[in-house]
Design a protein around this motif. Structure first.
Motif: not given
Ligand code: ADP
Ligand code: MG
Length: 581
Positions: A215, A229-231, A266, A268, A270-273, A363, A426
């Motif tokens: 992220p 904050n990051a996993v 689900g 949020f 972390g899929k798009s990330t 998305d 995540y």
């Molecule tokens: P999705 O596509 O599944 O809805 P996103 O990839 O958009 O989810 O991530 C949702 C939120 O979580 C974003 O704000 C992103 O920065 C945060 N995020 C993603 N991966 C991680 C991680 N490994 N650790 C902490 N936060 C994360």
């Protein structure tokens, strides 16, 4: 020599600004030994700044010769040197006014010096280049000082004669560089390059090392999210592979095999990330980025819906046929594509350009191009669209093109996926077997096409006439949205010849400049006859061995390499592209 520079500046002191043109040419400095080449001189104080190069013999730098051992090492060393030069300029400029030591670092429009400042990716750049094993060259711009329209000779000497030497010494001499940092940079990039090369032989299209920080700090920042904050990424055991570094050490992480991979989970989670990290895994990253052990098939292309884009005679017939009014979809053109037609064109053009992995996020997709469920299949008979779900298998079987697709809510994709990854807070889990069980319990009758259909093979010609008004800078005729920024709200870009804002894998404005320069090359190459797009791309290939193109000319230290695929994408988006058959 350097005294000549002093004499020349003394002589033109107080003259009209235009007298600066006398500086064009070369000046030699000793201790350290380098040549200043003044290539282009600005006509007035507010014009774009003057372009210079400083060329130093490699021996003079004191840098270890093993940095010359391969193209990738040279690229990495030059990338770090550009960063150091940019830092020196920034620091000196910011500290101006504190003591005399910082005189002459600021100019009329900001800094006296300006060098193209890199982001998170390590790329071939014209800001610093090694020629053979003989010289290293730094390119930057200088704002030449004036009072009104009169030349300020002593100030110009402070900038060119003194500060420039300091800047060169700080960024090119090994004894001034942080040698551990330089070595780490070069070795990290070389390692990433080596990891990426293991993908294809291992049947993988992407690898995400355990511990990676995917992220970003925010939606608009490329910097990593704070480590508290990051996993960190952790591969599920079933998908864990181990790649070998050059020193023989191993790195563990998740390997994504060729074929069709579904990233689900689900909202949020972390899929798009994860997909975004994979998108940029075509590039090497700076140490500390968090994605420096995420590597992807270098031909991978992010496919998105891009409504409004221009499409020129592209065969989109695998996905769209039998349009009302019998509009031909084997040579489909439009000035204003819809979500689904743009996405179909994007897939077909990517394959025309040599893409072997398509990356798709729900998305940013047109749902009707991804899937059509059973109810709609029976309700609507006259549907021109064959969705990707019906083509993905044939695309892989016939053309070897893999798909990684992010989908949360379209269960039909479970039936065609070879590999299903669930993102759960995540952390990925492999749920391919559960997915198979679900498909057995709730079967879906998704029509599967056994053949993919035809691919585009266009012969193109491009004329930039009309897009190069005398007042238009290169940027004016190409609209760009840099990575992670919202579309630039600039009405002038409505008339842009090429809109690159849909290309998620372009990361620096310097890449746009390279494309602008290469479009001029394409115009020249096709002046007398149309050429197949593939042949054009071959021509534009550079000798960097990195499958990237970097148009190097005497002028311009602000270009950054792009892949042939992005060049192809730019050509395809050119409004007014001529296509012949
Ligand atoms: P999705 O596509 O599944 O809805 P996103 O990839 O958009 O989810 O991530 C949702 C939120 O979580 C974003 O704000 C992103 O920065 C945060 N995020 C993603 N991966 C991680 C991680 N490994 N650790 C902490 N936060 C994360
Ligand atoms: Mg998402």
């Amino acid at each position: 020599d350097w005294n000549q520079l002093h004499a020349d500046l003394h002589q033109i002191d107080g003259s009209q600004y235009g007298a600066y043109h006398q500086l064009r040419g070369q000046y030699h400095h000793v201790e350290p030994t380098f040549t200043l080449s003044v290539d282009r001189v600005q006509g007035d104080p507010y014009a774009p700044p003057s372009q210079v190069r400083c060329i130093m013999p490699w021996q003079e730098t004191g840098l270890p010769n093993d940095y010359l051992a391969s193209d990738i090492r040279k690229v990495a060393a030059c990338d770090l040197i550009t960063r150091v030069a940019a830092d020196v300029i920034r620091e000196r400029h910011m500290n101006r006014g504190i003591g005399d030591g910082n005189v002459g670092w600021s100019g009329p429009k900001g800094g006296a010096f300006n060098i193209n400042s890199p982001g998170q990716e390590v790329l071939p750049r014209t800001s610093a280049m090694i020629a053979g094993s003989e010289t290293i060259e730094l390119r930057f711009t200088v704002s030449l000082p004036a009072a009104g329209r009169r030349i300020l000779g002593p100030q110009a000497w402070q900038i060119l004669g003194i500060n420039l030497v300091e800047m060169i010494s700080q960024s090119l001499l090994h004894r001034n560089l942080h040698s551990d940092k330089l070595r780490e940079h070069v070795m990290s990039v070389e390692r990433q390059h080596a990891l990426r090369a293991q993908l294809l032989p291992r049947g993988l299209i992407a690898f995400i090392a355990n511990g990676s920080i995917l992220p970003r700090a925010s939606g608009a920042a490329a910097l990593p999210m704070d480590s508290s904050n990051a996993v960190p990424f952790k591969s599920p055991k079933e998908a864990e592979v181990s790649l070998t570094c050059l020193d023989g050490s191993k790195v563990q992480g998740m390997g994504i095999p060729r074929g069709i991979t579904l990233l689900t989970g689900g909202g949020f989670h972390g899929k798009s990330t994860l997909l975004e990290a994979i998108e940029l895994g075509i590039y090497n990253h700076i140490p500390g980025d968090g994605r420096e052990s995420v590597v992807t098939d270098p031909t991978a292309v992010k496919i998105r819906a891009e409504d409004g884009r221009s499409v020129s005679a592209v065969d989109i017939s695998p996905f769209i046929a039998n349009l009302p009014g019998n509009k031909d979809t084997k040579t489909f053109s439009t000035d204003d594509a819809s979500g689904s037609t743009s996405m179909a064109a994007n897939i077909q053009e990517a394959m025309e350009g040599g893409c072997k992995t398509v990356l798709i996020d729900e998305d940013s997709s047109a749902t009707n191009l991804l899937v059509r469920d059973q109810r709609m299949q029976s309700l609507i008979q006259k549907e021109p669209i064959t969705p990707l779900i019906s083509k993905a298998k044939a695309m892989y079987n016939e053309h070897g093109v893999s798909t990684i697709i992010v989908i949360g809510g379209l269960g039909d994709w479970l039936t065609v996926s070879d590999n299903v990854i669930l993102m759960d807070s995540y952390i990925p889990r492999i749920i391919t077997d559960q997915a198979k069980a679900v498909v057995e319990r709730y079967p879906s009758l998704v029509a599967q096409d056994t053949t993919y259909g035809t691919l585009p093979e266009r012969k193109v010609r491009l004329s930039l006439r009309g897009f190069k008004s005398p007042h238009a800078t290169r940027m004016n005729f190409i609209g760009i949205r840099p990575q992670n920024q919202s579309p630039v709200d600039d009405p002038a870009q409505g008339e842009a010849g090429v809109d690159l804002s849909g290309l998620d894998q372009m990361v620096e404005i310097g890449q746009t400049r390279s494309i602008a320069a290469m479009l001029e090359g394409v115009e020249k190459a096709t002046a007398s006859q149309a050429l197949p797009l593939s042949a054009l791309l071959e021509r534009m290939d550079s000798n960097l061995g990195l499958e990237t193109c970097l148009p190097v000319s005497l002028f311009g230290g602000d270009r950054v390499a792009v892949r042939r695929l992005e060049l192809a994408a730019a050509i395809s988006r050119f409004r007014g592209l001529q296509v012949h058959d």
